[in-house]
Structures are given as structure tokens and as C-alpha cells.
Write a protein that holds these residues in place. Structure first.
Motif, mmCIF file in Angstrom:
data_model
loop_
_atom_site.group_PDB
_atom_site.id
_atom_site.type_symbol
_atom_site.label_atom_id
_atom_site.label_comp_id
_atom_site.label_asym_id
_atom_site.label_seq_id
_atom_site.Cartn_x
_atom_site.Cartn_y
_atom_site.Cartn_z
ATOM 1 N N LEU A 124 -19.279 1.262 2.477
ATOM 2 C CA LEU A 124 -18.287 2.008 2.854
ATOM 3 C C LEU A 124 -17.103 1.246 2.880
ATOM 4 O O LEU A 124 -17.059 0.095 3.536
ATOM 5 C CB LEU A 124 -18.613 2.415 4.394
ATOM 6 N N PRO A 125 -15.959 1.669 2.171
ATOM 7 C CA PRO A 125 -14.883 0.935 2.066
ATOM 8 C C PRO A 125 -14.128 0.706 3.581
ATOM 9 O O PRO A 125 -14.364 1.647 4.439
ATOM 10 C CB PRO A 125 -13.719 1.879 1.178
ATOM 11 N N GLY A 126 -13.169 -0.018 3.473
ATOM 12 C CA GLY A 126 -12.545 -0.567 4.641
ATOM 13 C C GLY A 126 -11.424 0.456 4.896
ATOM 14 O O GLY A 126 -11.061 1.327 3.947
ATOM 15 N N THR A 127 -10.822 0.307 6.112
ATOM 16 C CA THR A 127 -9.589 1.326 6.300
ATOM 17 C C THR A 127 -8.472 1.206 5.496
ATOM 18 O O THR A 127 -7.872 2.298 5.061
ATOM 19 C CB THR A 127 -8.932 0.679 7.797
ATOM 20 N N THR A 128 -7.914 0.018 4.935
ATOM 21 C CA THR A 128 -6.815 0.091 4.041
ATOM 22 C C THR A 128 -7.439 0.753 2.604
ATOM 23 O O THR A 128 -6.317 1.510 2.260
ATOM 24 C CB THR A 128 -6.584 -1.546 3.616
ATOM 25 N N THR A 129 -8.298 0.683 2.240
ATOM 26 C CA THR A 129 -8.909 1.250 1.034
ATOM 27 C C THR A 129 -8.809 2.738 1.461
ATOM 28 O O THR A 129 -8.415 3.283 0.383
ATOM 29 C CB THR A 129 -10.218 0.641 0.620
ATOM 30 N N LEU A 130 -9.362 3.284 2.367
ATOM 31 C CA LEU A 130 -9.343 4.731 2.716
ATOM 32 C C LEU A 130 -8.119 5.335 2.708
ATOM 33 O O LEU A 130 -7.777 6.262 2.278
ATOM 34 C CB LEU A 130 -10.267 4.887 3.999
ATOM 35 N N LEU A 131 -7.061 4.351 3.260
ATOM 36 C CA LEU A 131 -5.654 4.870 3.314
ATOM 37 C C LEU A 131 -5.244 4.962 1.895
ATOM 38 O O LEU A 131 -4.313 5.987 1.767
ATOM 39 C CB LEU A 131 -4.783 3.851 4.190
ATOM 40 N N ALA A 132 -5.474 3.865 1.337
ATOM 41 C CA ALA A 132 -4.882 3.858 -0.188
ATOM 42 C C ALA A 132 -5.465 5.151 -0.964
ATOM 43 O O ALA A 132 -4.651 5.767 -1.684
ATOM 44 C CB ALA A 132 -5.360 2.582 -0.769
ATOM 45 N N ILE A 133 -6.746 5.557 -0.849
ATOM 46 C CA ILE A 133 -7.440 6.614 -1.513
ATOM 47 C C ILE A 133 -6.546 7.916 -1.131
ATOM 48 O O ILE A 133 -6.248 8.633 -1.656
ATOM 49 C CB ILE A 133 -8.823 6.876 -1.264
ATOM 50 N N GLY A 134 -6.455 8.099 0.305
ATOM 51 C CA GLY A 134 -5.710 9.101 1.111
ATOM 52 C C GLY A 134 -4.165 9.275 0.299
ATOM 53 O O GLY A 134 -3.938 10.528 -0.090
ATOM 54 N N GLY A 135 -3.757 8.211 0.150
ATOM 55 C CA GLY A 135 -2.170 8.033 -0.335
ATOM 56 C C GLY A 135 -2.197 8.538 -1.743
ATOM 57 O O GLY A 135 -1.343 9.494 -2.203
ATOM 58 N N LEU A 136 -3.290 8.242 -2.498
ATOM 59 C CA LEU A 136 -3.359 8.431 -3.993
ATOM 60 C C LEU A 136 -3.482 9.931 -4.183
ATOM 61 O O LEU A 136 -2.887 10.571 -5.032
ATOM 62 C CB LEU A 136 -4.427 7.578 -4.516
ATOM 63 N N ALA A 137 -4.369 10.566 -3.300
ATOM 64 C CA ALA A 137 -4.764 11.842 -3.393
ATOM 65 C C ALA A 137 -3.738 12.860 -2.860
ATOM 66 O O ALA A 137 -3.226 13.994 -3.787
ATOM 67 C CB ALA A 137 -5.997 12.310 -2.427
ATOM 68 N N LEU A 138 -3.153 12.485 -1.583
ATOM 69 C CA LEU A 138 -1.947 13.455 -1.273
ATOM 70 C C LEU A 138 -0.672 13.389 -1.966
ATOM 71 O O LEU A 138 -0.128 14.360 -2.405
ATOM 72 C CB LEU A 138 -1.875 13.086 0.266
ATOM 73 N N PHE A 139 0.015 11.977 -2.069
ATOM 74 C CA PHE A 139 1.248 11.909 -2.606
ATOM 75 C C PHE A 139 1.211 11.841 -4.018
ATOM 76 O O PHE A 139 2.029 12.632 -4.605
ATOM 77 C CB PHE A 139 1.987 10.891 -1.840
ATOM 78 N N SER A 140 0.334 11.039 -4.584
ATOM 79 C CA SER A 140 0.540 10.623 -5.949
ATOM 80 C C SER A 140 -0.265 11.726 -6.903
ATOM 81 O O SER A 140 -0.117 11.546 -8.022
ATOM 82 C CB SER A 140 -0.109 9.123 -6.183
ATOM 83 N N THR A 141 -0.854 12.644 -6.317
ATOM 84 C CA THR A 141 -1.710 13.594 -7.147
ATOM 85 C C THR A 141 -1.307 15.101 -6.653
ATOM 86 O O THR A 141 -0.669 15.694 -7.453
ATOM 87 C CB THR A 141 -3.295 13.429 -6.907
ATOM 88 N N THR A 142 -1.608 15.581 -5.424
ATOM 89 C CA THR A 142 -1.453 16.598 -5.032
ATOM 90 C C THR A 142 0.016 17.086 -5.278
ATOM 91 O O THR A 142 0.481 18.200 -5.900
ATOM 92 C CB THR A 142 -1.770 17.050 -3.667
#
Length: 306
Positions: A218-236
Motif C-alpha cells: 500500500l503506498p504511503g500518504t505522500t504518494t496517495l496525495l500525489a495520485i489524488g492531485g494527479l487525478a483531480l487537478f492534472s486530469t479531471t
């Protein structure tokens, strides 16, 4: 009947381009963090899948529905292959071999491919000497801004660099192909949502076969936040703006965003992180600005008429 595309951008289109450059500039940062713990194909699926869920939730809240035009979904799957599944995977692989600075320089070749592809496949976005000179100046400006270290590093890892160039060519094809959805009655929300669903569907079997994500920690918190930022801001959010810009100003103009990404990244670092603007940054920004003036053409026309 749809209104004609305005190939010379106004203030609203330029503002959209700047915001889009910030959102997509952040993707290199998010990718670099997330790739430390998540393999490329799994990361691309997480990016597209989360973004698709966000867009579906918004469409349900807004009571919007996908158009029922025959042939729409096959077209969306082709768009997703060219604009997300393949180029995202190529860039994710490339950034395991080269730095984000190298990737940014190669990403800046997108408008050059865009000018060529649009010239060949559209009736109203033909290449001109001004456009070609402007794109060349913009790419030179990006190279100067990022610096000699990044430029010298372009001699390393040829497969990764070819992957970046292949991705930028895909973006150019997708930009031109994406114009057709406007005439089909599919707005930016619908096109972005359909593309993200199709892209996640395309990349899922690849991620399962190659990465075997169920075996990963399971990825760490920093990685999960990066994935969230990638999905929400840099994609959606980014893809909604991108398809809006294509509908308003054409594919060639929308693809200019890749020239602005390094500019916004450096300016944000100066404003938020206290970084210092070096002489090469000013020179690079001047070259990029000159490139935009040449591509836009209005100032050149006025000078010619005086």
C-alpha cells in the motif's frame, strides 16, 4: 450548426491556456513523487480511473448525460488511446529513466507536431511560416529556460526520449481528432468523461498483466496525495479546460500549452518557494513570448500594414 472556431485567441482563451499549463505542469511533479512507489501502468490506471469517477459524479450531480449518437463510443476509445492511455504510459515509463526537466523539453515539441498534423488533416488550421517559426522559438525558449544540464542530458536513455516524442505525436493526433466531437453535440464535460472512462478501460488489462498491482505494498500518504492531485487537478479539471479550448480556438492553439508549462512552473517556484529567476529564465520566456506573437500573427499583420 456549430459556430466557427476562432483561431486567434482572445483574453479568455489565453487565460484558459495559462491555467491549463499550471494544471499540466503539476503532473510532472505528481508523477515524480508517485513513481517512487507505484509502477507506471498502475499509476496511469489510478489517474484515469479516479478522474473518470469524479467526472461521472459531477455529471450525475449536474444531471448531464452522454449523447446517444451512433459511433460516439468507438470514437471516444480511439481518442482515449491517442490522448491518455498510450501517451500517459509512455511518459510514465520515460520518467523512470529521465528527469522531469528532460521530459518537459521533449513535451514542448507537441505544438510542432500539432502544426504539422493540423496542416495535413484540417481545412482551416494550415501551417504558415509564422506558425513554424513561432513553435521553433518556443521550443528554443523552453530549452534555454530549463538549462544546459537538461539539454546535455538529452543524449542519455534514447528509448525514454523516443517514448516522449511518441507521446507528443499522439497528443497532436488527438488534438486534431478531438475537434469532431464539437460537431456531434458532445460538449467538453461529455468528451472528457467518455475519454477518461475509455482510457481507464484500455489501460486496466495492461496494468493487471504487467504490474500485478495486488502484489504491491500500500503506498504511503505522500504518494496517495500525489495520485489524488494527479487525478483531480492534472486530469479531471485539466481535460475539461483542454476540450473547451479545442472547441473555442482549435487544436493548434490548445497544444501551445506545452510551451507554457515550464514558464508557469518556474514562476510558481519563484512566487511560492522563493526561487530566483536567472538570466536564462528571462531569455527563455522572451523567446516563448516571441513565439506566441509569431503564431498569433496579429502583431505581425499590423506591422506589415504600417
Amino acid at each position: 450548426m456549430t459556430s466557427p472556431i476562432n483561431l486567434r485567441m482572445g483574453a479568455a482563451e489565453w487565460a484558459m491556456l495559462v491555467v491549463l499549463s499550471i494544471l499540466w505542469g503539476g503532473s510532472f511533479f505528481f508523477l515524480e513523487i508517485a513513481l517512487d512507489e507505484v509502477p507506471p501502468f498502475t499509476l496511469v490506471f489510478a489517474r484515469l480511473g479516479l478522474s473518470a469517477l469524479l467526472m461521472l459524479a459531477f455529471m450525475a450531480f449536474a444531471r448531464r448525460a452522454m449523447p446517444r449518437r451512433p459511433g460516439l463510443w468507438p470514437a471516444l476509445f480511439l481518442l482515449a488511446f491517442l490522448n491518455t492511455a498510450l501517451p500517459f504510459s509512455l511518459f510514465a515509463y520515460a520518467q523512470t529513466e529521465i528527469t522531469s526537466g528532460h521530459a518537459s523539453i521533449l513535451n514542448a515539441t507537441t505544438p510542432l507536431w500539432g502544426v504539422i498534423v493540423a496542416h495535413l488533416f484540417t481545412p482551416d488550421e494550415k501551417a504558415t511560416p509564422g506558425k513554424l517559426a513561432g513553435v521553433a522559438a518556443g521550443i528554443a525558449g523552453v530549452s534555454v529556460m530549463i538549462g544546459g544540464g537538461a539539454i546535455s542530458g538529452l543524449g542519455a536513455s534514447l528509448p525514454a526520449q523516443l517514448a516522449c516524442l511518441g507521446a507528443t505525436f499522439c497528443y497532436a493526433l488527438a488534438g486534431v481528432y478531438g475537434r469532431r466531437f464539437r460537431a456531434w453535440g458532445a460538449g467538453p464535460f461529455e468528451v472528457a468523461t467518455g475519454q477518461l472512462i475509455a482510457g481507464a478501460t484500455l489501460i486496466l488489462p495492461v496494468a493487471l498483466l504487467i504490474d500485478r498491482p495486488w502484489q504491491l505494498a500500500l503506498p504511503g500518504t505522500t504518494t496517495l496525495l500525489a495520485i489524488g492531485g494527479l487525478a483531480l487537478f492534472s486530469t479531471t479539471v485539466a481535460y475539461f479546460l483542454y476540450f473547451s479550448l479545442i472547441a473555442r480556438a482549435g487544436a493548434t492553439n490548445a497544444l501551445l500549452v506545452t510551451l507554457l508549462i515550464p514558464v508557469t512552473a518556474i514562476l510558481l517556484g519563484t512566487l511560492l518557494l522563493g526561487e530566483v529567476l536567472l538570466p536564462r529564465h528571462w531569455v527563455g520566456m522572451a523567446l516563448i513570448a516571441a513565439g506566441f506573437v509569431a503564431i498569433d500573427g496579429r502583431l505581425v499583420d499590423r506591422l506589415r500594414d504600417t
